[in-house]
Design a protein around this motif. Structure first.
Motif, PDB file in Angstrom:
ATOM      1  N   UNK A  13       0.858  -1.225  -0.011  1.00 22.18           N
ATOM      2  CA  UNK A  13       0.085  -0.090   0.131  1.00 22.18           C
ATOM      3  C   UNK A  13       0.969   1.276  -0.014  1.00 22.18           C
ATOM      4  N   UNK A  14       2.039   1.325   0.737  1.00 19.56           N
ATOM      5  CA  UNK A  14       2.613   2.327   1.087  1.00 19.56           C
ATOM      6  C   UNK A  14       4.002   2.610   0.332  1.00 19.56           C
ATOM      7  N   UNK A  15       4.834   1.451   0.235  1.00 21.63           N
ATOM      8  CA  UNK A  15       6.162   1.517  -0.110  1.00 21.63           C
ATOM      9  C   UNK A  15       6.574   0.301  -0.985  1.00 21.63           C
ATOM     10  N   UNK A  16       5.900   0.207  -2.255  1.00 20.25           N
ATOM     11  CA  UNK A  16       6.291  -0.940  -2.906  1.00 20.25           C
ATOM     12  C   UNK A  16       7.620  -0.752  -3.876  1.00 20.25           C
ATOM     13  N   UNK A  17       7.603   0.782  -4.225  1.00 20.63           N
ATOM     14  CA  UNK A  17       8.894   1.104  -5.025  1.00 20.63           C
ATOM     15  C   UNK A  17       9.228   2.308  -4.814  1.00 20.63           C
ATOM     16  N   UNK A  18      10.585   2.328  -4.759  1.00 18.96           N
ATOM     17  CA  UNK A  18      11.366   3.735  -4.040  1.00 18.96           C
ATOM     18  C   UNK A  18      12.456   4.082  -4.948  1.00 18.96           C
ATOM     19  N   UNK A  19      13.013   5.229  -4.681  1.00 15.00           N
ATOM     20  CA  UNK A  19      14.137   5.530  -5.278  1.00 15.00           C
ATOM     21  C   UNK A  19      15.069   6.152  -4.279  1.00 15.00           C
ATOM     22  N   UNK A  20      16.331   5.765  -3.974  1.00 12.64           N
ATOM     23  CA  UNK A  20      17.086   6.015  -2.905  1.00 12.64           C
ATOM     24  C   UNK A  20      18.682   6.098  -3.367  1.00 12.64           C
ATOM     25  N   UNK A  21      19.141   7.012  -2.577  1.00 15.56           N
ATOM     26  CA  UNK A  21      20.759   7.170  -2.781  1.00 15.56           C
ATOM     27  C   UNK A  21      21.618   6.869  -1.640  1.00 15.56           C
ATOM     28  N   UNK A  22      22.767   6.328  -1.867  1.00 17.64           N
ATOM     29  CA  UNK A  22      23.756   6.113  -0.734  1.00 17.64           C
ATOM     30  C   UNK A  22      24.228   7.248  -0.366  1.00 17.64           C
ATOM     31  N   UNK A  23      24.422   7.442   1.156  1.00 16.71           N
ATOM     32  CA  UNK A  23      24.736   8.517   1.944  1.00 16.71           C
ATOM     33  C   UNK A  23      26.153   8.484   1.809  1.00 16.71           C
ATOM     34  N   UNK A  24      26.803   9.391   1.334  1.00 15.05           N
ATOM     35  CA  UNK A  24      28.442   9.500   1.226  1.00 15.05           C
ATOM     36  C   UNK A  24      28.571  10.983   1.683  1.00 15.05           C
ATOM     37  N   UNK A  25      29.721  11.180   2.688  1.00 10.97           N
ATOM     38  CA  UNK A  25      30.074  12.302   2.850  1.00 10.97           C
ATOM     39  C   UNK A  25      31.534  12.527   2.113  1.00 10.97           C
ATOM     40  N   UNK A  26      31.648  13.461   1.034  1.00 14.48           N
ATOM     41  CA  UNK A  26      32.751  13.430   0.477  1.00 14.48           C
ATOM     42  C   UNK A  26      32.906  14.977  -0.068  1.00 14.48           C
ATOM     43  N   UNK A  27      34.187  15.261  -0.460  1.00  9.59           N
ATOM     44  CA  UNK A  27      34.280  16.565  -0.765  1.00  9.59           C
ATOM     45  C   UNK A  27      34.796  16.545  -2.466  1.00  9.59           C
ATOM     46  N   UNK A  28      34.882  15.227  -3.203  1.00 12.50           N
ATOM     47  CA  UNK A  28      35.449  14.986  -4.411  1.00 12.50           C
ATOM     48  C   UNK A  28      34.231  14.245  -5.031  1.00 12.50           C
ATOM     49  N   UNK A  29      34.276  14.557  -6.367  1.00  8.03           N
ATOM     50  CA  UNK A  29      33.131  14.239  -7.191  1.00  8.03           C
ATOM     51  C   UNK A  29      33.301  12.567  -7.202  1.00  8.03           C
ATOM     52  N   UNK A  30      32.176  12.079  -6.863  1.00  5.06           N
ATOM     53  CA  UNK A  30      31.678  10.814  -6.692  1.00  5.06           C
ATOM     54  C   UNK A  30      30.613  10.093  -7.484  1.00  5.06           C
ATOM     55  N   UNK A  31      31.061   9.115  -8.208  1.00  9.56           N
ATOM     56  CA  UNK A  31      29.741   8.546  -9.125  1.00  9.56           C
ATOM     57  C   UNK A  31      28.923   7.514  -8.181  1.00  9.56           C
ATOM     58  N   UNK A  32      27.553   7.532  -8.449  1.00  9.25           N
ATOM     59  CA  UNK A  32      26.645   6.587  -7.908  1.00  9.25           C
ATOM     60  C   UNK A  32      26.197   5.823  -9.210  1.00  9.25           C
ATOM     61  N   UNK A  33      26.203   4.515  -8.755  1.00  7.47           N
ATOM     62  CA  UNK A  33      25.559   3.397  -9.909  1.00  7.47           C
ATOM     63  C   UNK A  33      24.309   2.926  -9.656  1.00  7.47           C
ATOM     64  N   UNK A  34      23.471   2.816 -10.651  1.00  4.14           N
ATOM     65  CA  UNK A  34      22.015   2.483 -10.722  1.00  4.14           C
ATOM     66  C   UNK A  34      21.983   0.988 -10.262  1.00  4.14           C
ATOM     67  N   UNK A  35      21.308   0.465  -9.399  1.00  2.00           N
ATOM     68  CA  UNK A  35      21.063  -0.865  -9.212  1.00  2.00           C
ATOM     69  C   UNK A  35      19.496  -1.334  -9.136  1.00  2.00           C
ATOM     70  N   UNK A  36      18.932  -2.091  -9.860  1.00  2.00           N
ATOM     71  CA  UNK A  36      17.402  -2.491  -9.743  1.00  2.00           C
ATOM     72  C   UNK A  36      17.368  -3.507  -8.518  1.00  2.00           C
ATOM     73  N   UNK A  37      16.724  -3.112  -7.485  1.00  2.00           N
ATOM     74  CA  UNK A  37      16.768  -4.162  -6.367  1.00  2.00           C
ATOM     75  C   UNK A  37      15.108  -4.497  -5.930  1.00  2.00           C
ATOM     76  N   UNK A  38      15.030  -5.672  -5.980  1.00  2.00           N
ATOM     77  CA  UNK A  38      13.573  -6.115  -5.484  1.00  2.00           C
ATOM     78  C   UNK A  38      13.437  -7.271  -4.704  1.00  2.00           C
ATOM     79  N   UNK A  39      12.431  -7.304  -3.740  1.00  2.00           N
ATOM     80  CA  UNK A  39      11.918  -8.569  -3.240  1.00  2.00           C
ATOM     81  C   UNK A  39      10.941  -9.085  -3.837  1.00  2.00           C
TER      82      UNK A  39
END
Length: 256
Positions: free
Chosen positions: A95-121
């Motif tokens: 009902x409430x949270x079947x699909x979501x879009x989230x980002x890994x929390x990273x503390x950095x001062x440099x440009x950092x790439x985040x890669x997409x994962x499709x994750x499902x239960x």
């Protein structure tokens, strides 16, 4: 490949909903619910209506779940795939949270790439003479095509947030979501095909026995319509089949 019990799944579920884990070992999981989760799971609408009317913050309950049958003690709630509490949790996710879009929390001062994962239960349901449900947690890297199991465990070790962190940027997926789901589906189909299917054979045997017994008692041709109706009911009850159901999932941008 499958989660052997619900403990990790429940731990991740409550942690994702900001519930403090007070006790987490030996098949026992005690969580301090938030108000939102108390409202969702504890069925106390009148309490919350009254307490808010009085201007008080209210006291969310603690919930203790037993995830290993051998640990049942009669005092705490045993949860399993077919239990009312598990159905409640699954319905809540639906009902409430079947699909979501989230980002890994990273503390950095440099440009950092985040890669997409499709994750499902995904819940695999085996239906026939007996019923069995199995939960699979699987992730697909949408750039290089790598597939990993037990991805809920992977996410549990990461801090996630709704917005992209400072200095981070996302890598565009090379694999489209629709194609990604098809890849996951093929893996699950191969997994199911490799299982022992004696349960299906037993279901068909039981179905044939029930139909033979029914025909033994119905000898009169005038009762053919009644026979057909009961045979259809027997087939509906014992015919073996397997279904896949996406419980929840989403697009997660993670550091490589």
């Amino acid at each position: 490949m499958a989660i052997s019990n619900l403990h990790d799944f429940l731990q991740s579920y409550f942690a994702a909903h900001h519930c403090e884990l007070l006790h987490n070992e030996n098949g026992f999981l005690t969580v301090q619910l938030t108000e939102k989760m108390d409202r969702a799971l504890m069925n106390r609408p009148f309490y919350w209506h009254y307490i808010k009317k009085m201007g008080h913050p209210g006291e969310p309950k603690q919930l203790t779940l037993i995830t290993v049958p051998e640990k049942k003690d009669g005092k705490h709630e045993w949860i399993h795939y077919g239990s009312p509490r598990m159905h409640q949790i699954i319905n809540h996710l639906h009902e409430h949270e079947k699909y979501t879009k989230l980002f890994e929390q990273i503390n950095t001062n440099e440009k950092t790439a985040l890669y997409p994962w499709l994750i499902t239960n995904i819940k695999i349901s085996y239906r026939g003479k007996q019923k069995k449900d199995e939960m699979i947690s699987i992730g697909l890297h949408l750039v290089n095509g790598v597939m990993k199991l037990e991805m809920m465990d992977e996410l549990q070790r990461k801090n996630l947030q709704n917005t992209i962190p400072d200095y981070c940027y996302t890598i565009s997926p090379m694999i489209k979501l629709q194609s990604g789901f098809k890849r996951i589906e093929k893996v699950l189909e191969s997994y199911v095909q490799d299982q022992d299917h004696h349960w299906a054979e037993a279901s068909r045997k039981k179905m044939a026995e029930e139909i033979d017994l029914l025909r033994h008692f119905y000898k009169d041709e005038s009762e053919e319509s009644d026979i057909k109706k009961e045979i259809d009911e027997i087939k509906a009850r014992y015919s073996p089949y397997i279904t896949f159901e996406v419980i929840n999932g989403g697009l997660f941008y993670l550091k490589n």
